[in-house]
Design a protein around this motif. Structure first.
Motif, mmCIF file in Angstrom:
data_model
loop_
_atom_site.group_PDB
_atom_site.id
_atom_site.type_symbol
_atom_site.label_atom_id
_atom_site.label_comp_id
_atom_site.label_asym_id
_atom_site.label_seq_id
_atom_site.Cartn_x
_atom_site.Cartn_y
_atom_site.Cartn_z
ATOM 1 N N ALA A 99 16.342 54.916 56.114
ATOM 2 C CA ALA A 99 17.473 55.847 55.990
ATOM 3 C C ALA A 99 17.408 56.651 54.698
ATOM 4 O O ALA A 99 18.119 57.661 54.563
ATOM 5 C CB ALA A 99 18.779 55.078 56.049
ATOM 6 N N PHE A 100 16.581 56.223 53.772
ATOM 7 C CA PHE A 100 16.531 56.851 52.450
ATOM 8 C C PHE A 100 16.270 58.355 52.516
ATOM 9 O O PHE A 100 16.894 59.133 51.796
ATOM 10 C CB PHE A 100 15.470 56.158 51.595
ATOM 11 N N ASP A 101 15.353 58.800 53.368
ATOM 12 C CA ASP A 101 15.000 60.224 53.433
ATOM 13 C C ASP A 101 16.205 61.100 53.754
ATOM 14 O O ASP A 101 16.333 62.205 53.224
ATOM 15 C CB ASP A 101 13.891 60.475 54.452
ATOM 16 N N GLY A 102 17.108 60.607 54.596
ATOM 17 C CA GLY A 102 18.317 61.383 54.918
ATOM 18 C C GLY A 102 19.192 61.581 53.699
ATOM 19 O O GLY A 102 19.721 62.678 53.465
ATOM 20 N N PHE A 103 19.343 60.542 52.879
ATOM 21 C CA PHE A 103 20.146 60.653 51.661
ATOM 22 C C PHE A 103 19.471 61.581 50.648
ATOM 23 O O PHE A 103 20.135 62.365 49.975
ATOM 24 C CB PHE A 103 20.379 59.270 51.048
ATOM 25 N N ARG A 104 18.147 61.485 50.562
ATOM 26 C CA ARG A 104 17.402 62.342 49.639
ATOM 27 C C ARG A 104 17.528 63.808 50.046
ATOM 28 O O ARG A 104 17.757 64.677 49.211
ATOM 29 C CB ARG A 104 15.930 61.924 49.588
ATOM 30 N N ARG A 105 17.410 64.082 51.341
ATOM 31 C CA ARG A 105 17.553 65.470 51.825
ATOM 32 C C ARG A 105 18.964 66.005 51.567
ATOM 33 O O ARG A 105 19.131 67.180 51.248
ATOM 34 C CB ARG A 105 17.207 65.552 53.313
ATOM 35 N N ALA A 106 19.969 65.158 51.692
ATOM 36 C CA ALA A 106 21.352 65.592 51.425
ATOM 37 C C ALA A 106 21.502 66.014 49.965
ATOM 38 O O ALA A 106 22.164 67.017 49.669
ATOM 39 C CB ALA A 106 22.339 64.476 51.758
ATOM 40 N N VAL A 107 20.876 65.282 49.049
ATOM 41 C CA VAL A 107 20.939 65.636 47.625
ATOM 42 C C VAL A 107 20.169 66.923 47.370
ATOM 43 O O VAL A 107 20.620 67.781 46.600
ATOM 44 C CB VAL A 107 20.403 64.480 46.745
ATOM 45 N N GLU A 108 19.020 67.089 48.020
ATOM 46 C CA GLU A 108 18.247 68.323 47.844
ATOM 47 C C GLU A 108 19.012 69.528 48.380
ATOM 48 O O GLU A 108 18.936 70.615 47.813
ATOM 49 C CB GLU A 108 16.892 68.197 48.544
ATOM 50 N N SER A 113 26.524 67.896 44.398
ATOM 51 C CA SER A 113 27.492 67.019 45.061
ATOM 52 C C SER A 113 27.396 65.602 44.519
ATOM 53 O O SER A 113 26.415 64.897 44.767
ATOM 54 C CB SER A 113 27.243 67.007 46.571
ATOM 55 N N TRP A 114 28.423 65.184 43.796
ATOM 56 C CA TRP A 114 28.414 63.820 43.266
ATOM 57 C C TRP A 114 28.463 62.805 44.401
ATOM 58 O O TRP A 114 27.925 61.704 44.286
ATOM 59 C CB TRP A 114 29.533 63.597 42.263
ATOM 60 N N ARG A 115 29.091 63.175 45.511
ATOM 61 C CA ARG A 115 29.192 62.263 46.652
ATOM 62 C C ARG A 115 27.794 61.949 47.221
ATOM 63 O O ARG A 115 27.482 60.797 47.516
ATOM 64 C CB ARG A 115 30.086 62.876 47.720
ATOM 65 N N ASP A 116 26.968 62.993 47.354
ATOM 66 C CA ASP A 116 25.613 62.777 47.866
ATOM 67 C C ASP A 116 24.757 61.995 46.872
ATOM 68 O O ASP A 116 23.950 61.147 47.264
ATOM 69 C CB ASP A 116 24.950 64.113 48.218
ATOM 70 N N TRP A 117 24.920 62.271 45.582
ATOM 71 C CA TRP A 117 24.174 61.519 44.566
ATOM 72 C C TRP A 117 24.583 60.048 44.583
ATOM 73 O O TRP A 117 23.741 59.156 44.438
ATOM 74 C CB TRP A 117 24.403 62.108 43.172
ATOM 75 N N LEU A 118 25.882 59.796 44.782
ATOM 76 C CA LEU A 118 26.340 58.409 44.845
ATOM 77 C C LEU A 118 25.745 57.697 46.046
ATOM 78 O O LEU A 118 25.243 56.579 45.931
ATOM 79 C CB LEU A 118 27.871 58.361 44.899
ATOM 80 N N ARG A 119 25.766 58.339 47.201
ATOM 81 C CA ARG A 119 25.176 57.737 48.395
ATOM 82 C C ARG A 119 23.675 57.488 48.195
ATOM 83 O O ARG A 119 23.147 56.452 48.615
ATOM 84 C CB ARG A 119 25.416 58.626 49.610
ATOM 85 N N LEU A 120 22.988 58.447 47.554
ATOM 86 C CA LEU A 120 21.563 58.264 47.274
ATOM 87 C C LEU A 120 21.351 57.061 46.361
ATOM 88 O O LEU A 120 20.464 56.237 46.597
ATOM 89 C CB LEU A 120 20.973 59.524 46.629
ATOM 90 N N GLY A 121 22.166 56.941 45.327
ATOM 91 C CA GLY A 121 22.052 55.800 44.420
ATOM 92 C C GLY A 121 22.295 54.482 45.125
ATOM 93 O O GLY A 121 21.581 53.494 44.895
ATOM 94 N N LEU A 122 23.271 54.451 46.016
ATOM 95 C CA LEU A 122 23.538 53.221 46.762
ATOM 96 C C LEU A 122 22.405 52.918 47.733
ATOM 97 O O LEU A 122 22.082 51.743 47.963
ATOM 98 C CB LEU A 122 24.877 53.342 47.490
#
Length: 152
Positions: A99-108, A113-122
């Motif tokens: 699932a990591f790639d989806g979170f990484r793409r959201a940040v890119e 977006s702090w929300r996307d960075w938080l999800r990526l960190g989690l």
């Protein structure tokens, strides 16, 4: 023991240690012996560095918990990354990696977006990459500071 209780216990133990080491440092400096003065100065510097490190860790924990709670309140539900979990409740590492790639793409797509960075960190945390998890969550904290919550 909860992580919060463990952190508080470790903080209290470190504070007691810093006081005792600080007192011993004063005693070394008071002897007047050059070697003892050097040891005393080192014992003063080390507790100051320890207190600074303790503050940074506690501040990180408090701020990261605050933004997780804020995101949960905005979603009106507990934060769920949609990852498969093991019987222990911990995220399955293979699912987190997938699932990591989806979170990484959201940040890119939305680097502010702090929300996307938080999800990526989690997601990094669930995958076991603590160093990158902390970096992404620190970025989320930095971005969230510029985005104050809406007043009710």
């Amino acid at each position: 023991m909860s992580p919060r209780a463990g952190a508080l216990l470790m903080g209290a133990l470190l504070a007691a240690y810093l006081v005792l080491v600080g007192w011993r440092a004063v005693q070394f400096v008071a002897t007047g012996d050059p070697v003892a003065i050097g040891i005393g100065i080192a014992l003063i510097v080390l507790p100051v560095l320890g207190a600074w490190a303790l503050w940074r860790e506690l501040d990180f924990g408090i701020r990261s918990q605050r933004i997780v709670r804020r995101l949960e309140a905005e979603q009106d539900a507990p934060l769920d990354l949609g990852l498969a979990t093991r019987a222990s409740g911990r995220a399955d590492r293979a699912a987190a990696d997938a699932a990591f790639d989806g979170f990484r793409r959201a940040v890119e797509a939305a680097p502010g977006s702090w929300r996307d960075w938080l999800r990526l960190g989690l997601a990094y945390d669930a995958a076991g990459d603590r160093r990158r998890a902390r970096g992404a969550i620190r970025e989320a904290i930095r971005l969230e500071r510029a985005d104050p919550p809406a007043s009710p």
